[in-house]
Motif scaffolding. Structure first.
Motif, short mmCIF file in Angstrom:
data_model
loop_
_atom_site.label_atom_id
_atom_site.label_comp_id
_atom_site.label_asym_id
_atom_site.label_seq_id
_atom_site.Cartn_x
_atom_site.Cartn_y
_atom_site.Cartn_z
N ASN B 262 31.54 14.25 36.03
CA ASN B 262 30.38 14.37 35.12
C ASN B 262 29.21 13.50 35.57
O ASN B 262 28.56 12.84 34.77
N VAL B 321 31.71 26.63 34.75
CA VAL B 321 32.01 26.58 33.31
C VAL B 321 33.37 25.95 33.08
O VAL B 321 33.56 25.15 32.16
N ASN B 322 34.31 26.28 33.95
CA ASN B 322 35.66 25.73 33.79
C ASN B 322 35.77 24.26 34.15
O ASN B 322 36.83 23.66 33.99
N HIS B 323 34.66 23.68 34.66
CA HIS B 323 34.61 22.22 34.79
C HIS B 323 34.12 21.58 33.49
O HIS B 323 34.04 20.36 33.40
N ARG B 324 33.79 22.41 32.48
CA ARG B 324 33.24 21.92 31.21
C ARG B 324 32.04 21.01 31.46
O ARG B 324 31.95 19.90 30.92
N CYS B 325 31.13 21.50 32.30
CA CYS B 325 29.91 20.75 32.57
C CYS B 325 29.08 20.63 31.30
O CYS B 325 29.26 21.40 30.35
N GLU B 326 28.16 19.70 31.30
CA GLU B 326 27.26 19.55 30.15
C GLU B 326 26.45 20.82 29.92
O GLU B 326 26.11 21.15 28.78
N TYR B 392 25.88 28.19 29.05
CA TYR B 392 27.09 27.58 28.49
C TYR B 392 26.83 26.11 28.22
O TYR B 392 26.17 25.43 29.02
N ASN B 393 27.31 25.63 27.11
CA ASN B 393 27.48 24.18 26.94
C ASN B 393 28.77 23.99 26.15
O ASN B 393 29.24 24.91 25.46
N PRO B 394 29.39 22.81 26.27
CA PRO B 394 30.73 22.64 25.70
C PRO B 394 30.74 22.85 24.17
O PRO B 394 31.77 23.24 23.62
N GLY B 397 29.70 26.94 23.62
CA GLY B 397 30.37 27.93 24.44
C GLY B 397 29.39 28.75 25.25
O GLY B 397 28.25 28.34 25.47
N GLN B 449 34.87 31.46 23.48
CA GLN B 449 34.41 30.07 23.48
C GLN B 449 33.48 29.77 22.32
O GLN B 449 33.36 28.62 21.92
#
Lengths: 415, 451
Positions: B262, B321-326, B392-394, B397, B449
């Motif tokens: 991150n 997206v699957n890294h759950r980036c900001e 996308y944002n965590p 979704g 998501q």
């Protein structure tokens, strides 16, 4: 002992120093902490791992104020440090063997960008054959890439040299990355008594940090870093040559700076290490053996025994391998009639040890024929014992009267 | 710089001449439903097609020039050409001066009348546009970008050397002037430095600190830079403008590592679907069936012809997206408003952690289409759902930002360029099938998501 035989006597007042017992990897980590880097990037690899574990713990315990980046591989480790150095950080990492191989792409570039990054190589043999043990093959493989490379003999020398390395790297006449090489297994895990310098004393020794005065990525002084150059037209060829010549000049300057920094270290901390080339019992020696790194301890014992037995043999140890200390070595070689060179790695092209290969070039400059031969031992963690060195001494002694073998002698071949 | 204004755009292909726009206009402007009193007029017929008669609110208006009474003036705040009844002498010279039939006699009142874009209305938007049942009229509001950022300093030097018709230079200039001067810019080997952004032999094309990372270590180097400035308490943006090859192939490890940690970086990938700077070789972002210089067309051997790339493209933004980036988003240079919104979000997100922006950027040279067709190709990619615009944002979704519910067949995109010229019917149906599959996949993701 190493220090006792050097020409200049120790005149310094020893500072107050704590005495501890630690392995070489911990000594390196303690040296790093004392040098106060801003950023450390790490990736574990045997036999380096305990070094970066010690660094991480020092930071976690608040004994070292640095940002630590647990990168996803050695390639990124060095890349993170390049970025940090360009932003003004003092930087450190450590690696070895396959990690160094993986790091090669940014490794080559570090010296070209003149970034004074310090990196320990906890030396490890090259794979394959698969092995996780010590040997100089990793560091030797990258000896032609413009990094300063120094090899340590003892755990104390690891600690002291790690600190000195920052000062050498950041000297304005040098501005080059420095590898402090410590033998995997033998120094990394070898535990010994170590004198720990006082932080305030080290701070005074280090002076003011100034690592990106020459090249920076900083919005306050915007510049393009490493634009394309070279080619056959315009200013390309001359610009490229200017950069390369500058690197070569920095390498040559480092020989002087390494000597100065070792001298200052001796004055401040009372421990004197040969900066480039060490002579051991060379007075009246007719012939000599050459060593590198931790093997030197056993070699010195063998020399002592040989001297006691009346043999006129001495020892020449290389500390600074890159740049190769040609002038200093010439002075030592001028004293001998035969030479045996012991390497802990292999030079595939010349079928001899790499240090032997380098030394042949110096011998040529001597202007007279000195018969010499190459010994290779201690590969992949093998021990080079006093017994092995007696074989080296005996074979070297015979050189003036018998033809030198065309093949290297493999010391552990029948172990 | 001057100002840009919103405008009403007309798509003749979608117009069936129903006249609902005219009714809406007449209602708002005159209180009657008499279409002849509308300031927007649809003329023509079904066989010859429909055309628009409407004031273009010209920048250099002929109606204003020819008016002897100064009754027409250009309002430089709204962009509208305004008519002043008290000054008008009803000579009708303006109706002759206009090439677009944008001003005409309103017989109901005996004066000329013209469109004023309804700018004084409560929502400031024209009444005709939402009245169109076929989306033939659209209210283009991208002038906002120009007016907001037009005066900001262009942080690239003039004269970057992109291929003719390339829109990456446009993207770079917009991006950097938005991110601003407190930035360190990384441009790994590829088209972006190939244009001279880092420079050659002592000259540079960029006014902020800029460098060539290796193709492999962009994210790692930026991480080191950013962390050191954070350590010393300085706010400096770490920006990458990278190609798809360096990001999805050999540079993926450092990209993934930096995303996992991150690191506070804005990483923009300009996806032209191959190694275009080095001569149009295949990357893992190259789509199935595409010709590249390393997936060439040939008769092959054993009866198996060589027909372009044999694998589908790696979907790098979904991987990010699957890294759950900001923040992760896809964008297209054909939709600058969308891109700008995402750029703003990405900049903010990069102050908290890793932000990733994937911009689809057609390559005139490597994809083989005429140099004036770049925007059209970029638009067709979206209109066919060949690429999808989402963010996308965590917390929220994944959401589509420009959903295309009634996509054109993928052939409308494929036939726009030469790199797909050789495709067999089987290959085309494979690509169409993948478009449907990818859409379904992203829709599922969006549903799951955000649920």
């Amino acid at each position: 002992m190493t220090t006792a035989t050097l020409a200049t006597p120790n005149q310094a007042k020893p500072a107050k120093q704590k005495v501890i017992l630690c392995e070489g990897n911990e000594a390196a980590a303690l040296g790093v902490a004392l040098a106060r880097p801003d950023m450390v990037a790490v990736y574990p690899i045997t036999p380096q791992s305990s070094l970066v574990e010690h660094v991480a713990k020092l930071i976690a315990d608040g004994r070292m104020d640095a940002d630590i980046v647990d990168a996803e591989g050695e390639h990124s480790v060095l890349s993170v440090l390049q970025g940090a150095a360009l932003a003004g950080a003092r930087t450190y990492t450590a690696t070895c063997g396959p990690g160094l191989a993986f790091m090669f792409e940014p490794y080559f570039r570090t010296s070209g960008m003149r970034l004074p990054i310090v990196m320990s190589i906890v030396t490890r043999d090259g794979i394959t054959p698969q092995s996780v043990w010590g040997g100089h093959q990793d560091a030797m493989t990258v000896r032609e890439v413009g990094w300063v490379q120094v090899y340590c003999e003892t755990v104390q020398e690891v600690l002291d040299t790690t600190i000195m390395a920052f000062k050498i790297a950041e000297h304005h006449d040098v501005m080059l990355p420095v590898n402090v090489c410590l033998d995997g297994n033998y120094l990394s895990y070898g535990t010994s008594r170590v004198e720990l310098p006082d932080q305030a004393e080290v701070d005074a020794f280090m002076g003011v940090k100034d690592v990106n005065w020459h090249v920076a990525l900083d919005p306050l002084r915007p510049m393009a870093v490493d634009p394309l150059t070279g080619g056959s037209g315009g200013k390309g060829p001359s610009t490229f040559v200017r950069y390369r010549k500058g690197q070569c000049r920095g390498m040559q300057n480092s020989l002087r700076v390494i000597e100065e920094v070792h001298e200052e270290w001796a004055q401040r901390f009372g421990r004197r290490f040969a900066p480039l080339v060490e002579e051991y019992r060379m007075d009246g020696a007719d012939y000599a053996i050459m060593t590198l790194g931790s093997m030197t301890g056993a070699a010195k014992d063998a020399i002592d025994e040989a001297r006691d037995a009346g043999k006129r043999v001495g020892l020449i140890k290389i500390k600074t391998f890159s740049p190769f200390p040609v002038e200093a070595l010439l002075k030592s070689l001028a004293k001998v009639q035969a030479l045996g060179v012991v390497d802990r790695s292999v030079g595939f092209r010349w079928n001899c040890g790499p240090m032997y290969q380098e030394t042949m070039g110096v011998l040529y400059r001597l202007g007279r024929h000195v018969p010499s031969m190459s010994f290779i031992g201690g590969l992949a963690g093998a021990d080079i014992t006093v017994g092995h060195f007696h074989r080296v001494i005996e074979a070297t002694e015979k050189l003036p009267s018998s033809p030198a073998p065309s093949e290297p002698v493999w010391l552990n071949e029948k172990d | 710089m001057g100002r840009s204004y919103n405008t009403i755009a007309f798509d003749a292909a979608k117009c069936d001449g129903c006249g609902d726009c005219m009714t809406a206009c007449a209602t708002v402007k005159t209180g009657s439903t008499d279409k002849s009193r509308s300031r927007i007029q649809i003329v023509g017929d079904e066989s010859d097609g429909f055309e628009l008669a409407l004031c273009r609110q010209c920048g250099d208006p002929k109606c204003v020039t020819v008016c002897p009474a100064a009754a027409l003036t250009k309002n430089f705040d709204s962009g509208v050409i305004e008519w002043n009844a008290s000054k008008c002498v009803d000579c009708l010279l303006c109706t002759v001066g206009c090439a677009y039939a944008g001003i005409a006699l309103d017989e109901g009142v005996g004066h000329v009348a013209k469109c004023d874009m309804c700018y004084a209305s409560p929502d400031g938007a024209p009444a005709c546009v939402p009245a169109c049942p076929h989306d033939a009229l659209t209210y283009i509001t991208t002038s906002r970008i120009y007016n907001e950022v037009g005066d900001w300093e262009d942080l690239f030097a003039p004269g970057l050397a992109g291929c003719q018709g390339c829109n990456t230079e446009l993207l770079m200039r917009h991006t950097l002037r938005r991110v601003g001067p407190e930035t360190v810019l990384a441009t790994p080997p590829g088209c972006v430095p190939g244009m001279g952004s880092v420079g050659f032999n002592g000259t540079t094309g960029t006014k902020v600190p800029v460098f060539h990372p290796l193709l492999t270590n962009t994210a790692a180097m930026l991480a080191g830079i950013k962390r050191q400035y954070k350590r010393v308490g300085r706010e400096v943006n770490a920006l990458a403008i990278a190609g798809d090859g360096g990001a999805s192939d050999v540079g993926f490890q450092s990209l993934s590592g930096a995303a996992e940690r991150n690191e506070q970086i804005l990483f923009m990938v300009v996806d032209n679907e191959g190694y275009m700077n080095t001569g149009m070789q295949r990357s893992s972002c190259t789509p199935y069936g595409a010709w590249t210089s390393t997936t060439p067309i040939g008769k092959g051997s054993g009866g198996m012809p060589s027909q372009g790339k044999t694998q589908d493209a790696k979907n790098l933004p979904l991987i990010m997206v699957n890294h759950r980036c900001e923040y992760v988003a896809t964008a297209s240079t054909a939709y600058m408003q969308d891109l700008y919104d995402k750029l703003d979000k990405a900049i903010q997100a990069s102050k908290r952690g890793f932000a990733y922006l994937h911009v689809y950027s057609p390559c005139t040279t490597g994809w083989r289409f005429p140099t004036d067709q770049n925007m059209e190709v970029a638009r067709k990619a979206v209109e066919t759902n060949f690429v999808m615009l989402w963010e996308y944002n965590p917390k929220d979704g994944l959401e589509f930002t420009r959903p295309v519910d009634d996509p054109l067949p993928v052939t409308e995109y494929l036939k726009a360029m030469g790199r797909f010229r050789h495709l067999s019917p089987d290959q085309i149906s494979h690509i169409q099938g993948k478009v449907v599959e990818n859409l379904a996949f992203v829709k599922q993701m969006a549903h799951r998501q955000s649920a």
